[in-house]
Design an enzyme around this catalytic site. Structure first.
Site, PDB file in Angstrom:
ATOM      1  N   ILE A  74       1.224   1.746  -6.891  1.00 36.42           N
ATOM      2  CA  ILE A  74       2.331   2.581  -6.415  1.00 36.42           C
ATOM      3  C   ILE A  74       3.242   1.903  -5.281  1.00 36.42           C
ATOM      4  O   ILE A  74       4.236   1.579  -5.427  1.00 36.42           O
ATOM      5  CB  ILE A  74       2.245   4.214  -6.194  1.00 36.42           C
ATOM      6  CG1 ILE A  74       1.459   4.766  -7.503  1.00 36.42           C
ATOM      7  CG2 ILE A  74       3.147   4.689  -5.897  1.00 36.42           C
ATOM      8  CD1 ILE A  74       0.958   5.891  -7.394  1.00 36.42           C
ATOM      9  N   SER A  85       2.624   0.174  -1.120  1.00 41.98           N
ATOM     10  CA  SER A  85       1.948  -0.287   0.062  1.00 41.98           C
ATOM     11  C   SER A  85       2.594  -0.005   1.510  1.00 41.98           C
ATOM     12  O   SER A  85       3.835   0.112   1.610  1.00 41.98           O
ATOM     13  CB  SER A  85       1.580  -1.906  -0.064  1.00 41.98           C
ATOM     14  OG  SER A  85       2.697  -2.703   0.220  1.00 41.98           O
ATOM     15  N   THR A 145       1.632  -0.084   6.066  1.00 37.48           N
ATOM     16  CA  THR A 145       0.531  -0.690   6.942  1.00 37.48           C
ATOM     17  C   THR A 145      -0.771  -0.370   6.860  1.00 37.48           C
ATOM     18  O   THR A 145      -1.537  -1.094   7.356  1.00 37.48           O
ATOM     19  CB  THR A 145       0.954  -0.139   8.579  1.00 37.48           C
ATOM     20  OG1 THR A 145       1.391   1.344   8.445  1.00 37.48           O
ATOM     21  CG2 THR A 145       2.466  -1.034   8.814  1.00 37.48           C
ATOM     22  N   TYR A 146      -0.941   0.787   6.473  1.00 41.78           N
ATOM     23  CA  TYR A 146      -2.206   1.264   6.292  1.00 41.78           C
ATOM     24  C   TYR A 146      -2.979   0.782   5.013  1.00 41.78           C
ATOM     25  O   TYR A 146      -4.100   0.678   5.015  1.00 41.78           O
ATOM     26  CB  TYR A 146      -2.350   3.011   5.746  1.00 41.78           C
ATOM     27  CG  TYR A 146      -1.441   3.129   4.841  1.00 41.78           C
ATOM     28  CD1 TYR A 146      -1.835   3.138   3.349  1.00 41.78           C
ATOM     29  CD2 TYR A 146      -0.179   3.548   4.847  1.00 41.78           C
ATOM     30  CE1 TYR A 146      -1.022   3.143   2.374  1.00 41.78           C
ATOM     31  CE2 TYR A 146       0.726   3.682   3.894  1.00 41.78           C
ATOM     32  CZ  TYR A 146       0.381   3.603   2.651  1.00 41.78           C
ATOM     33  OH  TYR A 146       1.278   4.020   1.743  1.00 41.78           O
ATOM     34  N   ARG A 152      -2.929   0.261   0.487  1.00 39.52           N
ATOM     35  CA  ARG A 152      -1.951   0.446  -0.729  1.00 39.52           C
ATOM     36  C   ARG A 152      -2.292   1.801  -1.476  1.00 39.52           C
ATOM     37  O   ARG A 152      -3.337   2.270  -1.228  1.00 39.52           O
ATOM     38  CB  ARG A 152      -2.546  -0.723  -1.746  1.00 39.52           C
ATOM     39  CG  ARG A 152      -2.451  -2.120  -1.128  1.00 39.52           C
ATOM     40  CD  ARG A 152      -2.569  -3.125  -2.121  1.00 39.52           C
ATOM     41  NE  ARG A 152      -1.341  -4.087  -1.890  1.00 39.52           N
ATOM     42  CZ  ARG A 152      -0.716  -4.620  -2.924  1.00 39.52           C
ATOM     43  NH1 ARG A 152      -1.069  -4.360  -4.040  1.00 39.52           N
ATOM     44  NH2 ARG A 152       0.164  -5.338  -2.748  1.00 39.52           N
ATOM     45  N   VAL A 153      -1.212   2.008  -2.402  1.00 35.83           N
ATOM     46  CA  VAL A 153      -1.714   3.509  -3.282  1.00 35.83           C
ATOM     47  C   VAL A 153      -1.426   2.862  -4.681  1.00 35.83           C
ATOM     48  O   VAL A 153      -0.915   2.397  -4.992  1.00 35.83           O
ATOM     49  CB  VAL A 153      -0.684   4.379  -2.815  1.00 35.83           C
ATOM     50  CG1 VAL A 153      -0.919   5.759  -3.627  1.00 35.83           C
ATOM     51  CG2 VAL A 153      -0.663   4.730  -1.488  1.00 35.83           C
ATOM     52  N   ASP A 179       5.117  13.094  11.026  1.00 34.88           N
ATOM     53  CA  ASP A 179       5.869  12.156  10.268  1.00 34.88           C
ATOM     54  C   ASP A 179       6.653  12.874   8.965  1.00 34.88           C
ATOM     55  O   ASP A 179       6.637  12.036   8.039  1.00 34.88           O
ATOM     56  CB  ASP A 179       5.113  10.984   9.996  1.00 34.88           C
ATOM     57  CG  ASP A 179       5.795   9.518   9.615  1.00 34.88           C
ATOM     58  OD1 ASP A 179       7.024   9.673   9.644  1.00 34.88           O
ATOM     59  OD2 ASP A 179       4.998   8.571   9.026  1.00 34.88           O
TER      60      ASP A 179
END
Lengths: 414, 307
Positions: free
Chosen positions: A37, A39, A41-42, A44-45, A163
């Site tokens: 889906i 990406s 900084t944390y 990927r999804v 956020d």
């Protein structure tokens, strides 16, 4: 620490030699990844479905592990990941994205969430294509109510989201709005250190509350409701209301005054005055405001928000589109100005906003924000470039030339 | 959830009956019978005292506040309700719990600092390799199902001390009783407010001008009966009976009893809770640090868990 036993399927500790940590469940045994889906900084999804008849679809957020040299190492989980894991494990509300499980496997963290087909960024974008056409008023109202409802739940539980922005507000295919991405969220009840000392900059700049821009050190749930005000405006005008440019941190890592962003706010809201915001003069960056007024906004300093609002909700009605937002009327303006109130102490709380006449006048608020809509929004883009959740996100292991077929990739792996 | 104990993971997943807790531990022992027989350990209360001392040592070096240390103690207790202690290096588990608790309580320390202070604290039993601690963090979070937000009795104590006009000494004593309850199973057995009220009750019965909890050993019996008497008066006391301002401890106990009679607090729970901490103070008298340390160090070395 634990008996080390490479690649053995023994349960931990049965043997006599040392073993490493091994997850009791494996993400690829439980889920079948059907695409990538996004990406950040944390990490990927990925989009996935259950392998064991778990109903529905899932979004699996994989946290990027740090890498030292060639080998991935355990380096300690970041505080923000810890917060997100802990908070999501407690939260349970229809307007907050639901966590299904967390799997810690192979030095990676996989957070498995319910899947949401849409998000507000995508919905807003869709209404600018091919030409601008407004989001129907009933949809705006339902989105706002559900968004405030989720936010109210977070605040009642002492959670600041920090956020909120269109990309983080998910919408399911059945029209349920879900506050997502609690990566910056944290508890604000009795922090051992002030909230300021932890992370100095929060909230994507366009949605950042004026007290943060002016250097406030103790901030409150009001920063989230300012962001919701910005999102409301964006749902109406289909573009960010305060689209400033971010000033980058200098080499000394001091946080710069976000002049351009503050200027954008002032252009619509007028200059904040100490009569309406008594603590204004105590703001660290208060003196910067003078320099702003000298610039482009030398006039009365009165707010243009009302003008902005009516020209926005009426602008589309000139076109042939029948469903203009003019029906949102005066109460819409009052809600917007209550959320975009300069003084954080006077700003509407999520709880108060839910009681606003905006939601009790006119059509009843639907729990399905798509109710009555004929067309369907396009589905979330899912790419097939990277379907291997186990290795895909590792820095330096970018794979190319793999067959564009998830099953085949899987098989190669196994 | 985070603000609401009743919907929290702590109440839903980490609150046990005594029998459930015993079963969990029995199961762990049964799974590792050879280990259990090969490496005898002191009773859990004494292990807990030892762990508490080690947490305090590490915490002092790192400058960790009490609440984060309490969180770490609870993490360790949860972890060892799922994992047999002889499978682990307790020093690594302690350091990991402190590292994780500090992040959760918003007073984080860098992993390298925690590891180096761990190494200073236990040079013969603690690896300087940060990835060991990082690995143990995965293990711990996984066993806790990522449920890391904990509710402590301190908050209830803070909000009730005014209602019962506790003196500074009484509050301090109640606070230290709460600190002590982390060396028992109480945090897995009772709601934090029950523990806080137990601590207030005991603080009033013990009286701070006595020598303090640590040395009450011989008097434990009389304290228990005083606490019992106070609690049994809950049933007979009439709500609304007159209170004097600046009342002495005895009338404060009476006021607490009146308040309890009108509250939803389960008196049976409070009685059990009081008995548990009192019996802990009794067992504390027999604690032998040297023996405890030797028995732990023996299995850590023999099984190579410090590597």
């Amino acid at each position: 620490m634990f008996p080390r036993r490479p690649h053995s399927s023994h349960p931990i500790g049965r043997g006599t030699g040392p073993v490493g940590y091994q997850s009791k469940v494996r993400v690829i045994d439980r889920y079948k990844v059907i695409g990538f889906i996004s990406s950040g900084t944390y990490g990927r999804v990925y989009k996935a479905v259950g392998r064991h008849g778990q109903p529905g679809e899932y979004a699996i957020k994989k946290f990027k592990p740090d890498k030292e040299g060639e080998q991935i190492q355990y380096t300690g989980i970041s505080q923000s990941a810890i917060r997100e894991m802990a908070l999501c494990s407690e939260l349970s509300h229809m307007n907050v994205i639901r966590l299904c499980e967390i799997i810690l496997e192979d030095k990676c963290i996989f957070m498995v969430f319910e899947y949401a087909e849409h998000d507000l960024l995508q919905i807003i974008h869709h209404h600018t294509q091919p030409t601008r056409h407004p989001i129907p008023p009933a949809t705006v109202k339902s989105i706002m109510f559900q968004l405030l409802n989720g936010c109210q739940y977070l605040h009642a539980n002492w959670v600041l989201h920090r956020d909120l922005k269109p990309a983080n507000i998910m919408v399911t295919s059945s029209g349920e709005v879900k506050v997502g991405d609690l990566g910056l969220a944290r508890l604000f009840n009795k922090p051992l250190h002030s909230l300021f000392s932890g992370d100095k900059v929060v909230v994507t700049i366009w949605y950042r509350a004026p007290e943060l821009l002016l250097g406030s050190r103790h901030y409150t749930p009001a920063i989230d409701t300012w962001a919701i005000g910005c999102i409301f405006a964006e749902l109406l005008s289909l573009r960010p209301i305060f689209k400033g440019e971010e000033a980058k941190m200098d080499s000394k890592k001091t946080v710069p005054f976000q002049r351009n962003q503050m200027q954008k706010i002032v252009e619509i809201m007028g200059l904040p005055r100490k009569e309406q915001w008594p603590h204004l003069v105590n703001m660290p960056e208060y003196n910067q405001l003078q320099t702003l007024s000298a610039n482009s906004h030398s006039k009365s300093g009165a707010s243009n928000l009302e003008k902005w609002y009516y020209s926005t909700i009426n602008s589309h009605s000139a076109t042939s589109v029948p469903s203009s937002n003019a029906s949102l009327g005066q109460e819409g303006y009052k809600l917007l100005s209550g959320l975009l109130e300069y003084d954080p102490e006077k700003r509407l709380t999520a709880e108060a906003a839910l009681q606003h006449p905006f939601f009790s006048t006119g059509d009843k608020v639907s729990a399905n924000c798509f109710e009555g809509m004929k067309a369907e929004y396009p589905h979330r883009r899912v790419s097939q470039d990277d379907n291997d959740i186990r290795t895909g996100s590792l820095p330096g292991t970018k794979r190319s030339g793999l067959p564009d077929d998830s099953r085949q990739v899987k098989r190669l792996k196994e | 959830m985070a603000a609401n104990y009743w919907e929290s993971s702590q109440r839903r997943h980490w609150l046990f009956t005594r029998e459930q807790l015993d079963d969990l531990r029995k199961k762990l022992e049964d799974q590792g019978q050879d280990l259990v027989q090969g490496y005898p350990l002191p009773q859990l209360r004494h292990l807990s005292i030892y762990f508490n001392q080690q947490i305090a040592r590490l915490g002092k070096r790192l400058g960790v506040r009490q609440q984060a240390m309490a969180t770490a103690q609870l993490y360790i207790r949860r972890f060892y309700s799922k994992v047999e202690i002889r499978q682990t290096n307790p020093y690594l588990v302690i350091a990991t719990a402190v590292y994780l608790a500090c992040k959760m309580e918003e007073c984080p320390h860098h992993i390298r600092l925690v590891v180096s202070e761990g190494r200073n604290s236990w040079p013969d039993f603690f690896s300087g390799d940060t990835s060991k601690l990082g690995e143990c963090e995965f293990f711990m979070i996984s066993e806790m199902s990522s449920q890391m937000i904990v509710h402590h009795p301190y908050r209830t104590l803070t909000s009730l001390q005014g209602i019962f006009s506790l003196t500074q000494e009484e509050s301090a004593l109640a606070w230290s009783i709460i600190n002590d309850h982390y060396m028992t199973d109480l945090p897995l057995l009772y709601a934090p407010h029950t523990v806080a009220i137990m601590a207030i009750l005991l603080a009033l019965v013990l009286r701070p001008n006595q020598t303090g909890v640590q040395s009450v050993g011989p008097a434990v019996g009389s304290i228990a009966s005083a606490a019992q008497a106070a609690l049994s008066s809950v049933h007979s006391s009439k709500p609304g009976s007159s209170d004097k301002q600046n009342a002495g401890p005895r009338t404060k106990v009476q006021r607490l009893a009146n308040w309890l009679a009108e509250s939803n607090v389960d008196i049976e729970d409070l009685v059990d809770c009081t008995q548990e901490i009192i019996s802990f103070y009794e067992f504390q008298e027999q604690y032998n640090e040297k023996l405890t340390r030797e028995q732990i160090n023996r299995f850590v070395k023999a099984r190579g868990l410090d590597k």
